[in-house]
Write a protein that holds these residues in place. Structure first.
Motif, mmCIF file in Angstrom:
data_model
loop_
_atom_site.group_PDB
_atom_site.id
_atom_site.type_symbol
_atom_site.label_atom_id
_atom_site.label_comp_id
_atom_site.label_asym_id
_atom_site.label_seq_id
_atom_site.Cartn_x
_atom_site.Cartn_y
_atom_site.Cartn_z
ATOM 1 N N VAL A 174 -0.355 20.946 -3.258
ATOM 2 C CA VAL A 174 -1.783 21.280 -3.380
ATOM 3 C C VAL A 174 -2.252 21.151 -4.825
ATOM 4 O O VAL A 174 -3.339 20.638 -5.108
ATOM 5 C CB VAL A 174 -2.044 22.708 -2.858
ATOM 6 C CG1 VAL A 174 -3.463 23.164 -3.178
ATOM 7 C CG2 VAL A 174 -1.785 22.770 -1.359
ATOM 8 N N GLY A 175 -1.417 21.590 -5.760
ATOM 9 C CA GLY A 175 -1.765 21.607 -7.187
ATOM 10 C C GLY A 175 -1.910 23.037 -7.667
ATOM 11 O O GLY A 175 -2.663 23.827 -7.073
ATOM 12 N N ILE A 176 -1.196 23.391 -8.722
ATOM 13 C CA ILE A 176 -1.227 24.764 -9.241
ATOM 14 C C ILE A 176 -2.629 25.134 -9.713
ATOM 15 O O ILE A 176 -3.061 26.285 -9.577
ATOM 16 C CB ILE A 176 -0.211 24.931 -10.392
ATOM 17 C CG1 ILE A 176 1.207 24.531 -9.923
ATOM 18 C CG2 ILE A 176 -0.220 26.375 -10.905
ATOM 19 C CD1 ILE A 176 1.699 25.274 -8.707
ATOM 20 N N ASP A 177 -3.357 24.151 -10.234
ATOM 21 C CA ASP A 177 -4.738 24.426 -10.656
ATOM 22 C C ASP A 177 -5.613 24.808 -9.469
ATOM 23 O O ASP A 177 -6.397 25.772 -9.538
ATOM 24 C CB ASP A 177 -5.317 23.223 -11.401
ATOM 25 C CG ASP A 177 -5.201 21.913 -10.625
ATOM 26 O OD1 ASP A 177 -4.319 21.814 -9.747
ATOM 27 O OD2 ASP A 177 -5.981 20.982 -10.912
ATOM 28 N N ILE A 178 -5.472 24.079 -8.368
ATOM 29 C CA ILE A 178 -6.257 24.375 -7.159
ATOM 30 C C ILE A 178 -5.898 25.764 -6.636
ATOM 31 O O ILE A 178 -6.778 26.556 -6.263
ATOM 32 C CB ILE A 178 -6.001 23.317 -6.067
ATOM 33 C CG1 ILE A 178 -6.323 21.915 -6.580
ATOM 34 C CG2 ILE A 178 -6.809 23.643 -4.820
ATOM 35 C CD1 ILE A 178 -7.746 21.706 -7.009
ATOM 36 N N VAL A 179 -4.611 26.065 -6.616
ATOM 37 C CA VAL A 179 -4.142 27.375 -6.143
ATOM 38 C C VAL A 179 -4.709 28.486 -7.019
ATOM 39 O O VAL A 179 -5.236 29.494 -6.521
ATOM 40 C CB VAL A 179 -2.603 27.428 -6.141
ATOM 41 C CG1 VAL A 179 -2.101 28.857 -5.933
ATOM 42 C CG2 VAL A 179 -2.038 26.508 -5.067
ATOM 43 N N TYR A 180 -4.609 28.303 -8.326
ATOM 44 C CA TYR A 180 -5.070 29.344 -9.251
ATOM 45 C C TYR A 180 -6.569 29.605 -9.078
ATOM 46 O O TYR A 180 -6.995 30.760 -8.970
ATOM 47 C CB TYR A 180 -4.775 28.946 -10.703
ATOM 48 C CG TYR A 180 -5.305 29.956 -11.699
ATOM 49 C CD1 TYR A 180 -4.568 31.090 -12.017
ATOM 50 C CD2 TYR A 180 -6.569 29.802 -12.285
ATOM 51 C CE1 TYR A 180 -5.065 32.035 -12.906
ATOM 52 C CE2 TYR A 180 -7.068 30.739 -13.165
ATOM 53 C CZ TYR A 180 -6.311 31.854 -13.477
ATOM 54 O OH TYR A 180 -6.808 32.797 -14.339
ATOM 55 N N TYR A 181 -7.369 28.536 -9.043
ATOM 56 C CA TYR A 181 -8.825 28.720 -8.955
ATOM 57 C C TYR A 181 -9.236 29.271 -7.592
ATOM 58 O O TYR A 181 -10.238 29.996 -7.490
ATOM 59 C CB TYR A 181 -9.546 27.414 -9.270
ATOM 60 C CG TYR A 181 -9.460 27.025 -10.734
ATOM 61 C CD1 TYR A 181 -9.870 27.917 -11.724
ATOM 62 C CD2 TYR A 181 -8.952 25.792 -11.127
ATOM 63 C CE1 TYR A 181 -9.786 27.574 -13.070
ATOM 64 C CE2 TYR A 181 -8.862 25.449 -12.470
ATOM 65 C CZ TYR A 181 -9.279 26.344 -13.442
ATOM 66 O OH TYR A 181 -9.186 26.015 -14.769
ATOM 67 N N ALA A 182 -8.480 28.940 -6.547
ATOM 68 C CA ALA A 182 -8.769 29.514 -5.231
ATOM 69 C C ALA A 182 -8.540 31.021 -5.247
ATOM 70 O O ALA A 182 -9.369 31.801 -4.753
ATOM 71 C CB ALA A 182 -7.903 28.852 -4.161
ATOM 72 N N LEU A 183 -7.417 31.439 -5.831
ATOM 73 C CA LEU A 183 -7.134 32.866 -5.948
ATOM 74 C C LEU A 183 -8.162 33.559 -6.837
ATOM 75 O O LEU A 183 -8.654 34.651 -6.504
ATOM 76 C CB LEU A 183 -5.729 33.071 -6.514
ATOM 77 C CG LEU A 183 -4.584 33.010 -5.513
ATOM 78 C CD1 LEU A 183 -3.259 32.770 -6.227
ATOM 79 C CD2 LEU A 183 -4.515 34.287 -4.681
ATOM 80 N N GLN A 184 -8.477 32.948 -7.956
ATOM 81 C CA GLN A 184 -9.447 33.526 -8.884
ATOM 82 C C GLN A 184 -10.799 33.728 -8.201
ATOM 83 O O GLN A 184 -11.445 34.773 -8.358
ATOM 84 C CB GLN A 184 -9.600 32.614 -10.109
ATOM 85 C CG GLN A 184 -10.521 33.147 -11.195
ATOM 86 C CD GLN A 184 -9.880 34.238 -12.034
ATOM 87 O OE1 GLN A 184 -8.689 34.500 -11.921
ATOM 88 N NE2 GLN A 184 -10.673 34.880 -12.864
ATOM 89 N N SER A 185 -11.206 32.733 -7.430
ATOM 90 C CA SER A 185 -12.476 32.816 -6.721
ATOM 91 C C SER A 185 -12.467 33.947 -5.697
ATOM 92 O O SER A 185 -13.429 34.719 -5.590
ATOM 93 C CB SER A 185 -12.769 31.488 -6.023
ATOM 94 O OG SER A 185 -13.898 31.590 -5.194
ATOM 95 N N LEU A 186 -11.372 34.056 -4.951
ATOM 96 C CA LEU A 186 -11.263 35.125 -3.952
ATOM 97 C C LEU A 186 -11.246 36.499 -4.611
ATOM 98 O O LEU A 186 -11.870 37.446 -4.119
ATOM 99 C CB LEU A 186 -10.005 34.926 -3.111
ATOM 100 C CG LEU A 186 -10.145 34.035 -1.883
ATOM 101 C CD1 LEU A 186 -8.795 33.782 -1.245
ATOM 102 C CD2 LEU A 186 -11.099 34.646 -0.873
ATOM 103 N N TRP A 187 -10.529 36.590 -5.714
ATOM 104 C CA TRP A 187 -10.450 37.880 -6.421
ATOM 105 C C TRP A 187 -11.830 38.287 -6.938
ATOM 106 O O TRP A 187 -12.254 39.430 -6.790
ATOM 107 C CB TRP A 187 -9.448 37.778 -7.565
ATOM 108 C CG TRP A 187 -9.311 39.035 -8.381
ATOM 109 C CD1 TRP A 187 -9.177 40.309 -7.913
ATOM 110 C CD2 TRP A 187 -9.318 39.134 -9.800
ATOM 111 N NE1 TRP A 187 -9.082 41.197 -8.956
ATOM 112 C CE2 TRP A 187 -9.169 40.505 -10.131
ATOM 113 C CE3 TRP A 187 -9.411 38.211 -10.833
ATOM 114 C CZ2 TRP A 187 -9.123 40.953 -11.443
ATOM 115 C CZ3 TRP A 187 -9.366 38.659 -12.145
ATOM 116 C CH2 TRP A 187 -9.224 40.017 -12.440
#
Length: 281
Positions: free
Chosen positions: A234-247
């Motif tokens: 998926v990409g660590i950047d995509i994962v990080y920003y998805a989590l950040q957005s949800l948080w």
């Protein structure tokens, strides 16, 4: 046959462009630099080329698919004459709102304006355009050519007819759409982000080797791919920003990104696309 525009020629944009062209749609693939467009089209050529090598398609079909894809760096040219625009830009609200503002100004009134966002609010994105009733979410999954599901997300003002047309497009491209309420993370990412975070914390806390963490889910929960392997795809950047957005949108601590993910993002260890993530490629 519908003509569509893809705004963003990265992994997701190129993947959506590919399946649309394979389904017979004419596609304008747009990004801000020629090199990004060329890279996206190059990715499509490799996928389609492998199908030709494996004799899953004929040479004529191969050439027809690629012939349906046109690359451009101008959003005005990309949206001209299309019936649907799919935005696949980086997962940042300010970028998406600016694009939708432009799309609303440039597109005809009957054009479907769609976002491939995985976590951001369709209602908020739609607020930036003159036609919020035409804005819908079409969240494809990575890798697009292989993953069967699309979350079709209805914003607060999205017309029912637009939702149906978006779902029909997805079905026409060989996908299975599900209709989802506009909530942070929709359905799938609300599950996945918890797994992403837990996987990162298990690595950070050195609970087990990366390989054994992945074996745990694959052999113990019958997952086809380990969670660390999946994050690298998926990409660590995509994962990080998805989590950040949800948080940020839910204020729930369970979605606060594991510090290890931020560290990997800062050091450009983004997974397969950079050659190193939780594994080395």
């Amino acid at each position: 046959m519908m003509k569509i525009a893809l705004i963003g020629a990265g992994t997701m944009g190129a993947g959506i462009a590919q399946i649309a062209a394979e389904a017979g749609y004419d596609v304008n693939l747009m990004d801000i630099k020629d090199e990004y467009v060329e890279k996206g089209i190059g990715t499509i050529k490799r996928f389609i080329g492998r199908k030709l090598e494996k004799e899953k398609i004929t040479k004529e079909q191969h050439d027809d698919i690629l012939g349906r894809i046109n690359g451009t760096t101008e959003i005005k040219d990309a949206v001209e004459g299309v019936q649907m625009v799919i935005e696949a830009a980086p997962e940042k609200m300010d970028i998406k709102k600016e694009l939708f503002k432009k799309m609303g100004e440039l597109c005809e009134k009957n054009v479907i304006l769609s976002s491939n966002t995985s976590t951001l609010s369709i209602t908020e994105i739609a607020s930036s355009t003159r036609y919020p009733e035409r804005v819908v979410g079409t969240h494809f999954f990575n890798p697009v050519p292989l993953m069967r599901l699309v979350e079709v997300v209805k914003g607060d003002k999205t017309e029912a007819a637009i939702v149906k047309k978006a779902a029909d497009f997805c079905e026409g491209a060989g996908k299975t759409p599900i209709i989802v309420k506009d909530v942070p993370g929709f359905i799938v990412n609300r599950f996945l982000c918890l797994l992403y975070n837990e996987g990162a914390y298990q690595v950070q806390d050195q609970i087990a080797s990366n390989e054994d963490i992945d074996k745990g889910l694959k052999l113990g929960a019958n997952h086809p791919m380990g969670i660390l392997e999946l994050m690298d795809v998926v990409g660590i950047d995509i994962v990080y920003y998805a989590l950040q957005s949800l948080w940020e949108s839910t204020k729930e601590e369970r979605y606060k990104p594991c510090p290890l993910l931020r560290e990997m993002l800062d050091s450009n260890r983004l997974g397969r696309k950079t050659g190193e993530g939780f594994y080395t490629y």
